[in-house]
Design a protein around this motif. Sequence first.
Motif, PDB file in Angstrom:
ATOM      1  N   LEU A 113       0.819  -1.212   0.000  1.00 42.50           N
ATOM      2  CA  LEU A 113       0.000   0.000   0.000  1.00 42.50           C
ATOM      3  C   LEU A 113       0.860   1.273   0.000  1.00 42.50           C
ATOM      4  O   LEU A 113       0.665   2.175  -0.813  1.00 42.50           O
ATOM      5  CB  LEU A 113      -0.912   0.018   1.219  1.00 42.50           C
ATOM      6  N   ALA A 134     -14.149  -5.669  23.085  1.00 42.88           N
ATOM      7  CA  ALA A 134     -12.716  -5.695  22.810  1.00 42.88           C
ATOM      8  C   ALA A 134     -12.439  -5.463  21.331  1.00 42.88           C
ATOM      9  O   ALA A 134     -11.655  -4.589  20.952  1.00 42.88           O
ATOM     10  CB  ALA A 134     -12.120  -7.026  23.260  1.00 42.88           C
ATOM     11  N   PHE A 152      -7.135   4.528   9.985  1.00 43.80           N
ATOM     12  CA  PHE A 152      -6.014   4.036   9.192  1.00 43.80           C
ATOM     13  C   PHE A 152      -6.531   3.177   8.036  1.00 43.80           C
ATOM     14  O   PHE A 152      -5.957   3.168   6.951  1.00 43.80           O
ATOM     15  CB  PHE A 152      -5.049   3.254  10.077  1.00 43.80           C
ATOM     16  N   SER A 167     -10.306   2.011  16.817  1.00 43.86           N
ATOM     17  CA  SER A 167      -9.099   2.825  16.847  1.00 43.86           C
ATOM     18  C   SER A 167      -8.289   2.631  15.572  1.00 43.86           C
ATOM     19  O   SER A 167      -7.427   3.438  15.244  1.00 43.86           O
ATOM     20  CB  SER A 167      -8.262   2.517  18.090  1.00 43.86           C
ATOM     21  N   MET A 168      -8.565   1.570  14.824  1.00 41.32           N
ATOM     22  CA  MET A 168      -7.876   1.362  13.558  1.00 41.32           C
ATOM     23  C   MET A 168      -8.641   1.952  12.373  1.00 41.32           C
ATOM     24  O   MET A 168      -8.119   1.992  11.254  1.00 41.32           O
ATOM     25  CB  MET A 168      -7.659  -0.139  13.323  1.00 41.32           C
ATOM     26  N   MET A 191      -7.590   5.477   5.465  1.00 41.77           N
ATOM     27  CA  MET A 191      -6.432   5.961   4.723  1.00 41.77           C
ATOM     28  C   MET A 191      -5.997   4.940   3.679  1.00 41.77           C
ATOM     29  O   MET A 191      -5.695   5.293   2.528  1.00 41.77           O
ATOM     30  CB  MET A 191      -5.283   6.241   5.692  1.00 41.77           C
ATOM     31  N   ALA A 192      -5.985   3.656   4.071  1.00 43.38           N
ATOM     32  CA  ALA A 192      -5.578   2.615   3.135  1.00 43.38           C
ATOM     33  C   ALA A 192      -6.504   2.591   1.925  1.00 43.38           C
ATOM     34  O   ALA A 192      -6.057   2.481   0.780  1.00 43.38           O
ATOM     35  CB  ALA A 192      -5.568   1.260   3.835  1.00 43.38           C
ATOM     36  N   ALA A 240     -13.442  -1.940  20.182  1.00 39.12           N
ATOM     37  CA  ALA A 240     -12.483  -0.904  20.570  1.00 39.12           C
ATOM     38  C   ALA A 240     -11.259  -0.945  19.667  1.00 39.12           C
ATOM     39  O   ALA A 240     -10.774   0.094  19.200  1.00 39.12           O
ATOM     40  CB  ALA A 240     -12.079  -1.091  22.029  1.00 39.12           C
ATOM     41  N   GLY A 241     -10.777  -2.164  19.404  1.00 32.61           N
ATOM     42  CA  GLY A 241      -9.604  -2.305  18.538  1.00 32.61           C
ATOM     43  C   GLY A 241      -9.882  -1.804  17.139  1.00 32.61           C
ATOM     44  O   GLY A 241      -9.152  -0.971  16.596  1.00 32.61           O
ATOM     45  N   GLU A 297       1.283   2.931  13.669  1.00 33.73           N
ATOM     46  CA  GLU A 297       0.418   3.366  14.767  1.00 33.73           C
ATOM     47  C   GLU A 297      -0.833   2.483  14.831  1.00 33.73           C
ATOM     48  O   GLU A 297      -1.350   2.184  15.907  1.00 33.73           O
ATOM     49  CB  GLU A 297       0.033   4.835  14.553  1.00 33.73           C
ATOM     50  N   MET A 298      -1.280   2.043  13.668  1.00 39.28           N
ATOM     51  CA  MET A 298      -2.450   1.165  13.628  1.00 39.28           C
ATOM     52  C   MET A 298      -2.166  -0.138  14.381  1.00 39.28           C
ATOM     53  O   MET A 298      -2.978  -0.590  15.188  1.00 39.28           O
ATOM     54  CB  MET A 298      -2.800   0.866  12.175  1.00 39.28           C
ATOM     55  N   SER A 358      -5.373  -2.680  22.265  1.00 36.46           N
ATOM     56  CA  SER A 358      -6.755  -3.092  22.495  1.00 36.46           C
ATOM     57  C   SER A 358      -6.893  -4.604  22.683  1.00 36.46           C
ATOM     58  O   SER A 358      -7.961  -5.073  23.055  1.00 36.46           O
ATOM     59  CB  SER A 358      -7.639  -2.633  21.336  1.00 36.46           C
ATOM     60  N   ARG A 397       0.130  11.900  19.595  1.00 36.96           N
ATOM     61  CA  ARG A 397      -0.877  11.020  19.010  1.00 36.96           C
ATOM     62  C   ARG A 397      -1.735  11.755  17.977  1.00 36.96           C
ATOM     63  O   ARG A 397      -1.990  11.256  16.893  1.00 36.96           O
ATOM     64  CB  ARG A 397      -1.764  10.462  20.116  1.00 36.96           C
ATOM     65  N   PHE A 426      -2.157   0.460  18.139  1.00 35.18           N
ATOM     66  CA  PHE A 426      -3.498   0.462  18.731  1.00 35.18           C
ATOM     67  C   PHE A 426      -4.086  -0.936  18.784  1.00 35.18           C
ATOM     68  O   PHE A 426      -4.815  -1.280  19.704  1.00 35.18           O
ATOM     69  CB  PHE A 426      -4.428   1.381  17.935  1.00 35.18           C
ATOM     70  N   PHE A 457       0.548   3.465   9.566  1.00 40.29           N
ATOM     71  CA  PHE A 457       0.258   2.033   9.641  1.00 40.29           C
ATOM     72  C   PHE A 457       0.881   1.416  10.887  1.00 40.29           C
ATOM     73  O   PHE A 457       0.296   0.535  11.521  1.00 40.29           O
ATOM     74  CB  PHE A 457       0.751   1.307   8.388  1.00 40.29           C
ATOM     75  N   PHE A 508      -1.493  13.510  10.296  1.00 44.22           N
ATOM     76  CA  PHE A 508      -0.840  12.993   9.092  1.00 44.22           C
ATOM     77  C   PHE A 508      -1.836  12.209   8.240  1.00 44.22           C
ATOM     78  O   PHE A 508      -1.844  12.328   7.015  1.00 44.22           O
ATOM     79  CB  PHE A 508       0.328  12.079   9.470  1.00 44.22           C
ATOM     80  N   VAL A 509      -2.662  11.410   8.902  1.00 43.83           N
ATOM     81  CA  VAL A 509      -3.684  10.660   8.163  1.00 43.83           C
ATOM     82  C   VAL A 509      -4.585  11.642   7.415  1.00 43.83           C
ATOM     83  O   VAL A 509      -4.896  11.459   6.234  1.00 43.83           O
ATOM     84  CB  VAL A 509      -4.508   9.770   9.115  1.00 43.83           C
ATOM     85  N   MET A 560       4.713   9.592   6.119  1.00 41.90           N
ATOM     86  CA  MET A 560       3.513   9.707   6.949  1.00 41.90           C
ATOM     87  C   MET A 560       2.730   8.401   6.976  1.00 41.90           C
ATOM     88  O   MET A 560       2.191   8.000   8.006  1.00 41.90           O
ATOM     89  CB  MET A 560       2.610  10.801   6.404  1.00 41.90           C
ATOM     90  N   ILE A 576      -0.166  12.177  14.564  1.00 44.59           N
ATOM     91  CA  ILE A 576      -0.233  11.064  13.620  1.00 44.59           C
ATOM     92  C   ILE A 576      -1.600  11.034  12.943  1.00 44.59           C
ATOM     93  O   ILE A 576      -1.704  10.802  11.740  1.00 44.59           O
ATOM     94  CB  ILE A 576       0.103   9.745  14.340  1.00 44.59           C
TER      95      ILE A 576
END
Lengths: 316, 304
Positions: free
Chosen positions: A115, B274, B285, B281-282, B288-289, B277-278, A133-134, A141, B221, A137, A131, B227-228, A126, B224
């Motif tokens: 990607l 769980a 991103f 937070s993703m 962005m992908a 939440a995961g 940072e992803m 979690s 935090r 997280f 990624f 940046f996204v 960036m 970042i």
Amino acid sequence: MVRRYLAALVAIALACLVPAVAAALGKPDLITLGTQIAIYAIAAAGLDLLIGYTGLSSFGHAAFFGLGGYTVGIMAFHAAGEKMFGVIPGLTEAWLVWPLAIAVSALAALAIGALSLRTTGVSFIMITLAFAEMFFFLFVSLKTYGGDDGLGFRRRNGIPGISPRDDVAFYYVCLTALVLVLALLHRVVHSRFGRVLQGMRQNPRRMEAIGLATYRYKLTAFTIAGGVAGLAGALHANLLRFVSPDMLHWTMSGDFMIMVVLGGAGTLIGPVIGAAAMVLLQSWLAQWTEHWMIVMGPILVFVVLFARRGILGLFR
Amino acid sequence: MTLLAEQVLNGLQFGVMLFLLAAGLTLVFGIMGLINLAHASLYMIGAFAAAWVQGRTGSFVLALLAGLAAAAATGVAIEVAVLRRLYARDHMDQVLATFGMILFFNEAMAMLFGRQPLMAAVPGWLGGSVEFIPGVPYPVYRLAIIVVGMAVAALLYGLIGHTRVGMLIRAGATHREMVRALGVDIGLLSTGIFGLGAALAGLAGAMTGPLLSVQVGMGDRILITTFVVIVVGGIGSVRGALAGALLVGMVDTLTRAFLPGLLKSVMVATEADAIGAGLSSMAVFILMAVVLLVRPRGLFPAHG
């Protein structure tokens, strides 16, 4: 050329003496420092394949480091408790876990690289950061594996003939891994493939004009670097017998970048020197003041402004 | 329905905050070609200065001004001292030097204010909530942030699109050397733009104080996420920054609010929490992908 091999042999011989010196001085923590340096040097050397040779400023290297570490941690967790998803058993043998860690990290690098490499320059920096940072997280979690608090395990991965409690032996294991990785990277950068990578750094457009599929070369390099970082992460997890999301924190990616540039990007020995300088400087500043970062930050700015080719550059 | 409206407003408020940060970052990149991680520090400095002044004087207006001024002054200082030497450098060098600055400023704030988070209060005259959508009471303070953010967006639009300075900014983004050759003091222009971006970051930081705790590393935090925003919107484009910020703010807030609930309807509650939440937070991103797959240069590429 012969002089270089001799220098490498002398360096390895000196590194082998570290435990003896530590014993003579009565400072066993030197061995831990040495192990730490060897591990960081592995990850930094892999990153240098991207930064120094290919010209790809990846700012997400901690992701692969952390994935390698978590592979070790999670496998140990399941070996001690129930199976993963009720079917996959845990693993504790180094010859199984470490290749798995490398594979997991390389696979993640393949996906992220596929990607991220669609972009160049600042976007690439960036995006790799984002990624990573992803994944940070993701592990924060995952409460099953400790979430924020991280995941500890009782024993290092087993290697036949080596006691898992022997810190000196583990130092030699990490040193061997470093030498093997450097030898591998030496082969890589001096192969046709490696020349293409360096060509892409110098003039990407020309490489494309000669008809090379640059994207694939970059992706291969990115995947190799990811796998190498996975190995480093696995070793780091073994050193501490603990993994936490800190391994994937973005400042870790920054630290790896610093090691590469501080030592001298585009050389194989540079990242090793950078890792050593960084670890020693940190531990030295830390016993001096708890606010060591207030010194570290300006040093970094200074190096970037005035010592552009890193520590190695000073000797040329 | 009520909850949805409230969360959409929250998303808008977060988006506006992201825009204040992204605008400065993207302007500086567009014109000076500089990627500035220390933007996170400017945000943090703005927040600390505001919280400190508010604690001392009790005046929120003074606090806002202090946050703006502290961030702008720091921004101008680091531009003159260090960053202008980096404009022509590799992005790698810029990242490393500004990373060093983050380490410095984080530690400096820890030494000045300690590691305990500072708390700032919502000023009395912006307290309480209003029901401007019937049946949906919403905090006045958050509404005020949305209004301020939108006003800044409009001001920037006017400044860049319709003034002489804006013309120079646009010209500088495309042909920096040509603008210099025509006799414009590009150094001064760069410092000015940097100061403006820093002030916006400081404003964002100062306004965040009453919502979140003010602490060391608070900017890292959100940097970042910014940046996204910039990657999604298209690097160097202020319009892209606005669109990206609102999109990211919305996606982040809505997935956090609703994803765990939605998952609960298909799986066990504890697992849903769980995984929800995961995943949430993703979410940004993943957004962005997807944008990268469809439009590698972002939604609103700056040039061409």
